[in-house]
Scaffold this active site. Structure first.
Site, short mmCIF file in Angstrom:
data_model
loop_
_atom_site.label_atom_id
_atom_site.label_comp_id
_atom_site.label_asym_id
_atom_site.label_seq_id
_atom_site.Cartn_x
_atom_site.Cartn_y
_atom_site.Cartn_z
CE LYS A 38 0.98 65.85 -4.60
NZ LYS A 38 0.02 66.98 -4.64
CE1 TYR A 51 -3.70 65.23 -1.19
CE2 TYR A 51 -3.74 63.45 -2.78
CZ TYR A 51 -3.07 64.48 -2.14
OH TYR A 51 -1.76 64.75 -2.46
CG ASN A 95 1.33 70.06 -6.01
OD1 ASN A 95 1.22 68.85 -6.07
ND2 ASN A 95 0.82 70.78 -5.02
CG HIS A 104 1.18 65.05 0.11
ND1 HIS A 104 0.17 65.96 0.32
CD2 HIS A 104 1.29 64.32 1.24
CE1 HIS A 104 -0.29 65.79 1.55
NE2 HIS A 104 0.36 64.78 2.13
CD GLU A 141 -0.71 62.94 4.97
OE1 GLU A 141 0.47 63.22 4.69
OE2 GLU A 141 -1.65 63.76 4.83
P1 CMP Z 1 -1.06 68.52 -1.77
O1 CMP Z 1 -0.06 69.24 -0.96
O2 CMP Z 1 -0.83 67.10 -2.07
O3 CMP Z 1 -2.48 68.66 -1.03
C1 CMP Z 1 -3.70 68.77 -1.71
C2 CMP Z 1 -3.55 68.79 -3.19
O4 CMP Z 1 -4.67 69.26 -3.91
C3 CMP Z 1 -2.45 69.76 -3.57
O5 CMP Z 1 -1.20 69.30 -3.16
C4 CMP Z 1 -2.68 69.88 -5.06
O6 CMP Z 1 -2.16 68.76 -5.77
C5 CMP Z 1 -4.19 69.83 -5.12
N1 CMP Z 1 -4.75 71.18 -5.24
C6 CMP Z 1 -4.73 72.15 -4.32
N2 CMP Z 1 -5.34 73.26 -4.79
C7 CMP Z 1 -5.74 72.96 -6.04
C8 CMP Z 1 -6.42 73.70 -7.04
N3 CMP Z 1 -6.82 74.96 -6.85
N4 CMP Z 1 -6.68 73.08 -8.21
C9 CMP Z 1 -6.30 71.80 -8.41
N5 CMP Z 1 -5.64 71.04 -7.48
C10 CMP Z 1 -5.37 71.64 -6.32
#
Ligand code: CMP
Length: 131
Positions: free
Chosen positions: A3, A43, A106, A109, A120
């Site tokens: 990311k 998403y 984070n 993904h 995906e």
């Molecule tokens: P990802 O595994 O890419 O799948 C969905 C994404 O939404 C997740 O990682 C985070 O980047 C984001 N996400 C999930 N929960 C939250 C949250 N509580 N606040 C902000 N972003 C979130």
């Protein structure tokens, strides 16, 4: 995907190294940037969540690395390698523990099922880009 936060912080090489060291084969890879429309589509499952706007904003703010990884039990093993969505809850040594700053930003993904991995993969790559 690696990311935008992990790309900005210079972690592409280290993350790819951990992925290949864990036995994943890279069968497709590209450096690209998602448009707002791309991120909203990728998403779409989260579109009713309160963090959706923030998620789209984050995922479009800079380039990402998209990849298709192959391995036995790839979905589960990759999720183990990257750690919990929230880096504060991620196990020691996982990619998110090492390189992620928050639940939103984070670092990586991973697909949550074989079915979503196929969807995906097709989102990011054409057949000619998969080896
Ligand atoms: P990802 O595994 O890419 O799948 C969905 C994404 O939404 C997740 O990682 C985070 O980047 C984001 N996400 C999930 N929960 C939250 C949250 N509580 N606040 C902000 N972003 C979130």
């Amino acid at each position: 995907m690696i990311k935008p936060d992990a790309v900005e912080n210079g972690h592409i090489g280290a993350i790819l190294d951990k992925i290949t060291a864990a036995g994943f084969k890279i069968v497709a890879m590209k450096y690209t940037q998602l448009s707002k429309r791309d991120a909203e589509e990728f998403y779409a499952i989260h579109k009713e969540r309160p963090f959706f706007g923030e998620l789209v904003e984050f995922m479009t703010r800079g380039p990402i690395v998209a990849a298709i990884l192959e391995k036995d039990n790839a979905v589960d093993d990759f999720r183990t390698l990257i750690g919990a969505t929230n880096p504060e809850e991620a196990a020691e040594g996982t990619i998110r523990k090492l390189y992620a700053a928050s639940i939103g930003e984070n670092a990586v993904h991973g697909s949550d099922s074989d079915e979503n991995a196929a969807i995906e993969s097709a989102f990011h790559f054409s057949g000619r880009e998969i080896f």
